[in-house]
Each structure stands twice: as structure tokens, then as C-alpha cells.
Design a protein around this motif. Structure first.
Motif, mmCIF file in Angstrom:
data_model
loop_
_atom_site.group_PDB
_atom_site.id
_atom_site.type_symbol
_atom_site.label_atom_id
_atom_site.label_comp_id
_atom_site.label_asym_id
_atom_site.label_seq_id
_atom_site.Cartn_x
_atom_site.Cartn_y
_atom_site.Cartn_z
ATOM 1 N N LEU A 91 -94.555 -33.259 99.156
ATOM 2 C CA LEU A 91 -94.775 -32.041 99.655
ATOM 3 C C LEU A 91 -93.580 -31.669 100.893
ATOM 4 O O LEU A 91 -93.117 -32.627 101.701
ATOM 5 C CB LEU A 91 -95.766 -31.699 100.619
ATOM 6 C CG LEU A 91 -97.224 -31.203 99.812
ATOM 7 C CD1 LEU A 91 -97.460 -32.408 98.660
ATOM 8 C CD2 LEU A 91 -98.456 -31.259 100.560
ATOM 9 N N SER A 92 -92.776 -30.503 100.689
ATOM 10 C CA SER A 92 -91.863 -30.284 101.535
ATOM 11 C C SER A 92 -92.249 -29.766 102.860
ATOM 12 O O SER A 92 -93.584 -29.480 103.078
ATOM 13 C CB SER A 92 -91.152 -29.265 101.161
ATOM 14 O OG SER A 92 -91.602 -27.764 100.962
ATOM 15 N N LYS A 93 -91.662 -29.724 103.890
ATOM 16 C CA LYS A 93 -91.921 -29.432 105.486
ATOM 17 C C LYS A 93 -92.267 -27.861 105.392
ATOM 18 O O LYS A 93 -93.303 -27.469 105.957
ATOM 19 C CB LYS A 93 -90.699 -29.489 106.264
ATOM 20 C CG LYS A 93 -90.515 -31.181 106.650
ATOM 21 C CD LYS A 93 -89.234 -31.304 107.638
ATOM 22 C CE LYS A 93 -89.223 -32.802 107.737
ATOM 23 N NZ LYS A 93 -88.174 -32.936 108.777
ATOM 24 N N PRO A 94 -91.748 -26.925 104.552
ATOM 25 C CA PRO A 94 -92.029 -25.629 104.580
ATOM 26 C C PRO A 94 -93.427 -25.436 103.865
ATOM 27 O O PRO A 94 -94.199 -24.631 104.084
ATOM 28 C CB PRO A 94 -90.825 -24.800 103.761
ATOM 29 C CG PRO A 94 -89.768 -25.547 103.969
ATOM 30 C CD PRO A 94 -90.232 -27.111 104.312
ATOM 31 N N ARG A 95 -93.493 -26.270 103.088
ATOM 32 C CA ARG A 95 -94.876 -26.004 102.267
ATOM 33 C C ARG A 95 -96.053 -26.590 103.088
ATOM 34 O O ARG A 95 -97.189 -25.974 102.995
ATOM 35 C CB ARG A 95 -94.778 -27.002 100.883
ATOM 36 C CG ARG A 95 -96.015 -27.023 99.955
ATOM 37 C CD ARG A 95 -95.752 -27.648 98.666
ATOM 38 N NE ARG A 95 -97.076 -27.598 97.895
ATOM 39 C CZ ARG A 95 -97.246 -28.451 96.754
ATOM 40 N NH1 ARG A 95 -96.482 -29.154 96.448
ATOM 41 N NH2 ARG A 95 -98.329 -28.317 96.246
ATOM 42 N N ILE A 96 -95.847 -27.698 103.471
ATOM 43 C CA ILE A 96 -97.050 -28.108 104.731
ATOM 44 C C ILE A 96 -97.250 -27.228 105.863
ATOM 45 O O ILE A 96 -98.287 -26.721 106.085
ATOM 46 C CB ILE A 96 -96.483 -29.514 105.206
ATOM 47 C CG1 ILE A 96 -96.514 -30.596 104.312
ATOM 48 C CG2 ILE A 96 -97.193 -29.895 106.455
ATOM 49 C CD1 ILE A 96 -95.903 -32.114 104.455
ATOM 50 N N ALA A 97 -95.948 -26.744 106.220
ATOM 51 C CA ALA A 97 -96.091 -25.565 107.339
ATOM 52 C C ALA A 97 -97.094 -24.341 107.002
ATOM 53 O O ALA A 97 -97.866 -23.763 107.648
ATOM 54 C CB ALA A 97 -94.822 -25.096 107.985
ATOM 55 N N SER A 98 -96.820 -23.900 105.719
ATOM 56 C CA SER A 98 -97.390 -22.772 105.028
ATOM 57 C C SER A 98 -98.964 -22.946 105.116
ATOM 58 O O SER A 98 -99.522 -21.876 105.200
ATOM 59 C CB SER A 98 -96.883 -22.419 103.545
ATOM 60 O OG SER A 98 -97.518 -23.184 102.831
ATOM 61 N N MET A 106 -98.285 -18.714 100.934
ATOM 62 C CA MET A 106 -98.243 -20.043 100.176
ATOM 63 C C MET A 106 -97.794 -19.788 98.646
ATOM 64 O O MET A 106 -97.786 -18.931 98.146
ATOM 65 C CB MET A 106 -99.593 -20.776 100.173
ATOM 66 C CG MET A 106 -100.306 -21.022 101.428
ATOM 67 S SD MET A 106 -101.848 -21.462 101.554
ATOM 68 C CE MET A 106 -102.180 -21.333 102.855
ATOM 69 N N GLY A 107 -97.258 -20.655 98.036
ATOM 70 C CA GLY A 107 -97.230 -20.877 96.538
ATOM 71 C C GLY A 107 -98.369 -20.525 96.152
ATOM 72 O O GLY A 107 -99.705 -20.807 96.617
ATOM 73 N N GLN A 108 -98.501 -20.272 94.819
ATOM 74 C CA GLN A 108 -99.628 -19.798 93.996
ATOM 75 C C GLN A 108 -100.789 -20.623 93.885
ATOM 76 O O GLN A 108 -101.776 -20.453 94.264
ATOM 77 C CB GLN A 108 -99.463 -19.153 92.767
ATOM 78 C CG GLN A 108 -100.555 -18.584 91.890
ATOM 79 C CD GLN A 108 -100.262 -17.956 90.645
ATOM 80 O OE1 GLN A 108 -98.978 -18.007 90.283
ATOM 81 N NE2 GLN A 108 -101.315 -17.829 89.673
#
Length: 184
Positions: A91-98, A106-108
């Protein structure tokens, strides 16, 4: 006066679960706290083994579910532990932060998973349309694993928040070096 539930050190480890100390139970402070109740820790091990090692969710999706739950129940220990695990699961940092924000950010796929977490926490069940959407995304066994994961980590959240379990030193160091912006 209430005695704190501190993580049990090796020198005071309960004899009846000595066989568990070198495994998962001795590796994390949360389980060293749970060792105050040896029978519970032993009973916990089977479900934990399935959720951590054999879940139909897969590692990355499980981390999405756990991180959303940790955020929702304000469990800084679980959030921080699973930031580190989420990063190692890809998981990327932006994904985790979201996962701390609104579903629209968030992504779908993450929004579907986090939405299921939110709805289960708020209503204790999923409506048929949401169940169908979730099943289409991850499959029936993974839907059940999502619910089991949520239940297991909700229990851990209660335990962690009530005992003020300290974050493991290695995780604190890892986050300080690799993701200080995500630590809570």
C-alpha cells in the motif's frame, strides 16, 4: 487502585503458555498484554492464524480493512502497527492516508471495503445491495473473512484502547524512519 495491564516480560511469562512465547504471542505488546489471560490467548491463536495467514481477503485488502477499523475506533496502536504492515503489503502512503478520510477520497475498491467496515460498525449488518457489491469485488469467502477480521480487530481495539498498550519499539522506529506523517 487498579494495576495497569502492562505487556508481560519474559521473566513473568505464564508457565501455562510458555510454548507460545517464542511465537506470535511473544512478538507484540498486544499479545503480551493478552497473556494476562492465558486461556484467552491460547483460544485466540487459531482465529488469528486464519486471519493473518489464510484470509481470502489477501494481505493488501486485509490491511485496508484493518486500517479503516483502527481509524474508526481510534486505536493508535493498531493504526501504527498496520501502517507498517500496509506499507510492506504494497500500500502506498497516500492510499493509507486516504483510509482516514471520506470514502469519496479513496480508490473505488478501497471505498467499497471501507464502506463495508463503516456500515458494519454503524449498523452491525450489511444491506443486500452492499453485500452483493462486496461479493462481486472479493468473493463470498472473503466477505466472511472481512467480517471475521473486523470482529477480531474490534476486540483488539477494545483491549488496546482500554489498557493503553504501548506501541512496539521496532514499529515506532520503523514509522519514524519511513512514514512519520502517517503515525498517530
Amino acid at each position: 487502585m487498579t494495576r495497569p495491564f502492562l505487556p508481560i516480560p519474559d521473566s513473568d511469562w505464564p508457565a501455562e503458555i510458555d510454548d507460545m512465547r517464542e511465537g506470535f504471542a511473544g512478538q507484540l505488546n498486544v499479545y503480551r498484554v493478552m497473556a494476562h489471560h492465558p486461556d484467552l490467548l491460547r483460544a485466540w491463536s487459531g482465529l488469528r492464524a486464519h486471519i493473518v495467514h489464510a484470509s481470502a481477503l489477501g494481505r493488501a485488502r486485509a490491511e485496508v480493512v484493518i486500517l479503516r477499523l483502527a481509524h474508526r475506533v481510534s486505536s493508535s496502536y493498531e493504526w501504527n502497527q498496520h501502517v507498517a504492515r500496509g506499507l510492506s503489503a504494497g500500500l502506498s502512503k497516500p492510499r493509507i492516508a486516504s483510509l482516514r478520510g471520506p470514502l469519496a477520497g479513496m480508490g473505488q475498491d478501497d471505498a467499497i471495503l471501507a464502506g463495508a467496515v463503516d456500515h458494519l460498525l454503524d449498523h452491525s449488518k450489511l444491506p443486500p445491495a452492499q453485500m452483493a457489491q462486496l461479493e462481486d469485488l472479493i468473493g463470498r469467502p472473503a466477505v466472511l473473512d472481512l467480517m471475521a477480521t473486523l470482529g477480531m480487530y474490534l476486540t483488539l481495539g477494545f483491549l488496546l484502547n482500554s489498557t493503553n498498550c504501548p506501541l512496539d519499539a521496532d514499529i515506532a522506529t520503523e514509522l519514524a524512519q519511513n512514514a512519520p506523517e502517517l503515525r498517530v
